[in-house]
Design a protein around this motif. Structure first.
Motif, short mmCIF file in Angstrom:
data_model
loop_
_atom_site.label_atom_id
_atom_site.label_comp_id
_atom_site.label_asym_id
_atom_site.label_seq_id
_atom_site.Cartn_x
_atom_site.Cartn_y
_atom_site.Cartn_z
N LEU A 156 0.84 -1.21 0.00
CA LEU A 156 0.00 0.00 0.00
C LEU A 156 0.87 1.25 0.00
CD1 LEU A 156 -2.87 -0.85 2.53
CD2 LEU A 156 -3.13 -0.34 0.09
N TYR A 177 2.26 1.78 -3.27
CA TYR A 177 1.25 2.24 -4.22
C TYR A 177 0.98 3.75 -4.05
CZ TYR A 177 -2.76 2.33 -7.26
OH TYR A 177 -3.60 2.62 -8.30
N TYR A 178 0.87 4.19 -2.78
CA TYR A 178 0.63 5.63 -2.53
C TYR A 178 1.78 6.45 -3.13
CZ TYR A 178 -2.47 3.86 1.23
OH TYR A 178 -3.42 3.20 1.96
N PHE A 227 -3.53 9.41 -5.82
CA PHE A 227 -4.54 8.40 -5.46
C PHE A 227 -5.48 8.90 -4.35
CE2 PHE A 227 -5.47 4.40 -2.94
CZ PHE A 227 -6.42 3.92 -3.83
N TRP A 243 -10.09 -0.88 1.20
CA TRP A 243 -10.57 -1.19 -0.17
C TRP A 243 -9.41 -1.52 -1.10
CZ3 TRP A 243 -13.76 -3.42 -3.04
CH2 TRP A 243 -14.16 -3.01 -4.31
N PRO A 244 -8.37 -0.67 -1.18
CA PRO A 244 -7.25 -1.06 -2.06
C PRO A 244 -6.57 -2.35 -1.61
CG PRO A 244 -6.81 1.06 -0.98
CD PRO A 244 -8.22 0.69 -0.66
N LEU A 299 -6.91 -1.09 -8.96
CA LEU A 299 -7.36 -0.15 -7.93
C LEU A 299 -8.02 1.08 -8.57
CD1 LEU A 299 -5.75 -2.00 -6.20
CD2 LEU A 299 -4.49 -0.07 -5.26
#
Ligand code: MSP
Length: 513
Positions: free
Chosen positions: A174, A177-178, A184, A273-274, A284
């Motif tokens: 996560l 990803y951020y 995002f 959720w992600p 995503l």
């Protein structure tokens, strides 16, 4: 370029009738949906109701009603509100629908198959009002009562067998990803809150309950129901016919362009959720935007505080478009905003009736009287005319960009400033004194009519019905509205008849005591 746009509102708890906070989320989503549509996008716009869980079960019990019957009734008030708010949602999902249950159970199976779910026991704090688990350091004691610090809602101790989702495993993915998708989570301040929460360490998440039955059963263990947030979040894909990932809707609209939510539910959307989607190997969503709250007497509205504002009462008194305009303009998007009837009345009088309504009346009446009710044909733009006309052309891409960054404040400021300039332009140019110079008179009238057209296009996502009423001057219909045409200075056909229109907004008599 991808010309599909999928926007969602949160799905609302039908535990009580909708209030202004719910109307706000939906109106803002409709603003984006309408803007994208007039900018040539194929838009899917989803809203609905989140009907499972202990919160709803208890609310129904309190009224002595069958839980589904209770949900049917309140869900209908949300559906009716969508119509009252003139929302252009393309679907309305209820989590009690079969299509949704199937989708949630399928997602569960995927998570289980990928070894992201295991059976254990949960002991800890739970807020039924938030349907959320809290760590011990997130709880405080107020007058002997245990309260969640963040939401101030009461928590109760829970001790039961539960399935867990391996959230801890997704902490690093996560954060990565951020980092690689800096847009995002928006706005930035809230993104930082999420990142520091994740960095402080994620514990595995309890994703089933055993002590009540109002929910979607866990596929291979009917003693458990699926945690209401895992159930609810899945609505965003069940409406696109997941698990059928070959379905046209799913292929076209997933991943979502924008999940619009309130700041209080950011943790669920930006972390859980992600993580569920990563675990299920699904793409995503592109963006999560957490907006602020509508405050009533400086506090978030809630039944227990007795400060609920009813959107329907305000609409009955002032009309829908004034409310939409007011919420979009006066609540600085991203922040909390107090709502006051006094400011709403000021908005109606100064912005809508004076700045916009009057301009439309004035220029159309002038054209009827002095140009034989026709759009002037013989025109020659001068510097003063081009100064305002060019503003649209020069800012077209910037406006798009601002919308893609959810800068609603920029959009509305652009409209308000341009309206102000146009009124000034019409006054300063004094076309009524140019009857001996018809070329100039015609050009001023044409320019002002063009600006009325462009501004009405830009106002369409905010005050759709009033914008269409204004566009009756030119007999322009809803499906003809094309945002990109605001760059065109000669869109209106010369010699074409214009129409007289009714007053767009009535001024409110203000009581100045
Ligand atoms: N059911 C969950 C959402 C599930 S989404 C998968 C939920 N429902 S809610 O009815 O409590 O809230 C729905 C939305 O309304 C949230 O985004 C919340 O922030 C918003 N609002 C509720 N009160 C609000 C205000 N006073 N002001 C603005 N929005 C507020 O949470």
């Amino acid at each position: 370029m991808d010309k599909n746009f999928y926007i969602t509102t949160p799905i609302y708890y039908p535990s009580a009738n909708p209030h202004m906070g719910h109307a706000y989320s939906s109106i803002i989503a409709d603003f984006f949906a309408r803007f994208k549509r007039i900018d040539g996008f194929d838009v899917s716009f989803l809203t609905g109701t989140d009907e499972h869980g202990l919160k709803i079960q208890r609310a129904a019990e309190k009224q002595g009603l069958d839980t589904l019957k209770f949900c049917d009734d309140i869900s209908k008030t949300f559906r009716d509100l969508s119509k009252i708010l003139n929302l252009t949602n393309t679907d309305f999902i209820r989590t009690t629908e079969q299509r949704h249950k199937k989708s949630v159970q399928n997602l569960w199976n995927e998570l289980e198959k990928n070894d992201d779910i295991y059976l254990s026991k949960y002991s800890g704090w739970y807020s039924v009002s938030d349907e959320a688990f809290y760590n011990a350091d997130e709880i405080e004691d107020i007058n002997g009562k245990k309260i969640a610090k963040l939401s101030k809602s009461p928590v109760e101790w829970m001790d039961e067998e539960s399935y867990f989702f391996r959230l801890s495993k997704w902490e690093k993915p996560l954060l990565d990803y951020y980092k690689s998708n800096p847009d995002f989570i928006s706005p930035k301040s809230r993104k930082n809150e999420v990142i520091s929460f994740v960095k402080s360490g994620l514990k595995d998440l309890s994703v089933s309950r055993k002590s009540f039955s109002w929910g979607i059963p866990v596929p291979n263990n009917k003693d458990h129901v699926i945690y209401v947030w895992l159930d609810a979040l899945t609505n965003y894909i069940s409406a696109l016919n997941y698990p059928d990932i070959k379905d046209e809707l799913y292929k076209k609209f997933w991943p979502a362009s924008l999940h619009l939510i309130g700041k209080d539910i950011l943790r669920f959307h930006a972390i859980y959720w992600p993580a569920f989607l990563l675990a299920a190997k699904l793409p995503l969503p592109k963006k999560i935007y957490g907006h602020g709250w509508i405050l009533s007497n400086d506090e978030k509205m809630s039944k227990s505080k007795g400060n609920i504002l009813d959107p329907i009462k305000i609409i009955d008194k002032y009309g829908l478009d004034p409310l939409r305009y007011y919420l979009i303009k006066e609540v600085s998007f991203g922040n909390d905003g107090n709502i006051s009837q006094d400011r709403l009345e000021d908005c109606i009088n100064s912005d809508l009736a004076n700045n916009f309504g009057n301009l439309c009346q004035r220029v159309s009446a002038f054209t009827i009287k002095n140009c034989d009710s026709k759009i002037p044909e013989d025109i020659k733009f001068e510097k003063d005319d081009l100064k305002i006309l060019d503003k649209f052309k020069d800012n077209l891409d910037l406006i798009r960009d601002k919308i893609d960054n959810q800068d609603v404040n920029f959009y509305i400021d652009f409209i308000v400033n341009t309206l102000f300039e146009t009124n000034k332009y019409f006054n300063d140019q004094e076309p009524w004194k140019k009857k001996d110079n018809f070329l100039r008179l015609n050009t001023i009238v044409y320019t002002t009519l063009e600006i009325v057209r462009k501004i009405s296009y830009m106002l369409y996502p905010i005050i759709p019905q009033s914008s269409l009423n204004a566009l009756k001057i030119f007999s322009i219909k809803e499906k003809e509205i094309d945002f990109s045409s605001i760059k065109n200075h000669n869109y209106l056909n010369g010699n074409k008849k214009i129409n007289k229109i009714d007053i767009l907004f009535n001024k409110i008599e203000k009581n100045n005591d």
